[in-house]
Design an enzyme around this catalytic site. Structure first.
Site, mmCIF file in Angstrom:
data_model
loop_
_atom_site.group_PDB
_atom_site.id
_atom_site.type_symbol
_atom_site.label_atom_id
_atom_site.label_comp_id
_atom_site.label_asym_id
_atom_site.label_seq_id
_atom_site.Cartn_x
_atom_site.Cartn_y
_atom_site.Cartn_z
ATOM 1 N N ASP A 13 31.897 32.241 41.850
ATOM 2 C CA ASP A 13 33.244 31.706 41.624
ATOM 3 C C ASP A 13 33.792 32.132 40.266
ATOM 4 O OD1 ASP A 13 35.496 30.275 42.298
ATOM 5 O OD2 ASP A 13 34.714 28.369 41.547
ATOM 6 N N HIS A 51 38.251 40.480 41.523
ATOM 7 C CA HIS A 51 37.341 40.690 42.650
ATOM 8 C C HIS A 51 36.582 42.023 42.492
ATOM 9 C CE1 HIS A 51 38.730 37.125 44.513
ATOM 10 N NE2 HIS A 51 39.932 37.573 44.801
ATOM 11 N N LEU A 83 14.099 43.394 49.273
ATOM 12 C CA LEU A 83 15.024 42.264 49.151
ATOM 13 C C LEU A 83 15.908 42.124 50.397
ATOM 14 C CD1 LEU A 83 16.487 40.148 47.136
ATOM 15 C CD2 LEU A 83 18.159 41.972 46.830
HETATM 16 C C1 FPP Z 1 35.584 33.354 44.150
HETATM 17 O O1 FPP Z 1 36.364 33.520 42.998
HETATM 18 C C2 FPP Z 1 35.242 34.640 44.744
HETATM 19 C C3 FPP Z 1 35.586 35.034 45.999
HETATM 20 C C4 FPP Z 1 36.387 34.209 46.912
HETATM 21 C C5 FPP Z 1 35.214 36.340 46.516
HETATM 22 C C6 FPP Z 1 33.866 36.854 46.119
HETATM 23 C C7 FPP Z 1 33.909 38.299 46.244
HETATM 24 C C8 FPP Z 1 33.287 39.179 45.448
HETATM 25 C C9 FPP Z 1 32.360 38.801 44.367
HETATM 26 C C10 FPP Z 1 33.587 40.589 45.684
HETATM 27 C C11 FPP Z 1 32.572 41.407 46.353
HETATM 28 C C12 FPP Z 1 31.856 40.906 47.487
HETATM 29 C C13 FPP Z 1 31.634 41.612 48.617
HETATM 30 C C14 FPP Z 1 30.533 41.209 49.507
HETATM 31 C C15 FPP Z 1 32.406 42.782 49.001
HETATM 32 P P1 FPP Z 1 37.850 33.009 43.067
HETATM 33 O O2 FPP Z 1 38.689 34.106 43.607
HETATM 34 O O3 FPP Z 1 37.920 31.716 43.825
HETATM 35 O O4 FPP Z 1 38.207 32.800 41.562
HETATM 36 P P2 FPP Z 1 38.859 31.516 40.888
HETATM 37 O O5 FPP Z 1 37.873 30.392 41.048
HETATM 38 O O6 FPP Z 1 38.997 31.943 39.468
HETATM 39 O O7 FPP Z 1 40.156 31.273 41.558
#
Ligand code: FPP
Length: 246
Positions: free
Chosen positions: A26, A43, A137
């Site tokens: 997150d 992201h 893994l």
């Molecule tokens: C949460 O941060 C993250 C996500 C919803 C997406 C996680 C995705 C990745 C780490 C990218 C790569 C992964 C793959 C498998 C391709 P948020 O967007 O909710 O951030 P915030 O809490 O600051 O709003």
């Protein structure tokens, strides 16, 4: 006296190394906003942090790394952001296959992927098939996953078996239920790490984390690194796991 020494011995044997770690990645968007960048850059950097986490997991001989990449609730985000996350997923499947082979990684996805476009679904199946015999893994990606969805789909499987007469309702146990969850082929989750400062589970693994240790850090996911990962592992090692016992 004998009881006391048994207790000490028992406590010592409980201190062990995590085999299965699950991460709620997150803080991508907040990371981007803090830096005055577009959210999707968060992201993109989050993807780099995931690669680092995979490398560190291999280095530490972790058996399973499960990551929450796209929750059932993430469909509520702006379409542009959803499309970007899908693109990142496709990018990963196109570009990381060599690394999966080189590092002996078994790639798995859990969640309802039927809502993804056909090409992405095919690429996921293909990657799972190509890495099926790898025994390093296990990288388990939760995509369009929700803990409640997982429980419901398990309940449906159980009902189906009961209706078909394969299973007697009196024989439904925690074990039969667990075997119908998306995680049925995996070891129990030892440790859940959540970055980004929130202290909640957000419909990630629910049933599966009944006895998991939980580690929360304020670090935003793109800043996640080996030191934070090691801190979380050290936290786990320092815990005394009693599994409801004494
Ligand atoms: C949460 O941060 C993250 C996500 C919803 C997406 C996680 C995705 C990745 C780490 C990218 C790569 C992964 C793959 C498998 C391709 P948020 O967007 O909710 O951030 P915030 O809490 O600051 O709003």
């Amino acid at each position: 006296m004998r009881y006391k020494s048994f207790l000490t011995k028992h406590k010592q044997t409980q201190k062990c190394y995590p085999r299965h770690i699950a991460i709620i990645m997150d803080g991508n968007r907040r990371w981007a906003e803090k830096k005055g960048k577009m959210r999707i850059i968060g992201h993109q950097e989050g993807f780099k942090a995931l690669k680092k986490a995979v490398r560190f997991s291999i280095l530490k001989n972790l058996e399973i790394l499960t990551v929450y990449a796209f929750s059932s609730e993430n469909w509520n985000r702006p379409i542009f952001e959803i499309q970007y996350l899908m693109k990142l997923f496709s990018f990963m499947l196109e570009n990381e296959m060599n690394n999966f082979k080189k590092y002996n990684i078994k790639f798995k996805v859990m969640g309802d992927i039927t809502l993804f476009n056909k090409e992405l679904q095919n690429n996921i199946h293909q990657a799972e098939k190509l890495t099926l015999n790898n025994n390093g893994l296990i990288l388990n990606i939760a995509a369009n996953y929700g803990g409640r969805w997982d429980i419901i789909q398990s309940v449906k499987k159980i009902i189906n078996k009961v209706q078909k007469g394969i299973l007697n309702v009196n024989d439904v146990t925690e074990d039969t239920f667990s075997k119908c969850l998306s995680t049925h082929q995996l070891l129990p989750v030892d440790l859940v790490i959540r970055t980004g400062g929130e202290k909640r589970i957000s419909n990630f693994l629910l049933w599966q984390i009944a006895y998991s240790e939980l580690y929360f850090t304020d670090i935003l996911w793109p800043d996640f690194n080996q030191y934070v990962f090691q801190d979380a592992i050290d936290f786990f090692i320092s815990r005394e796991r009693r599994f409801g016992g004494f």
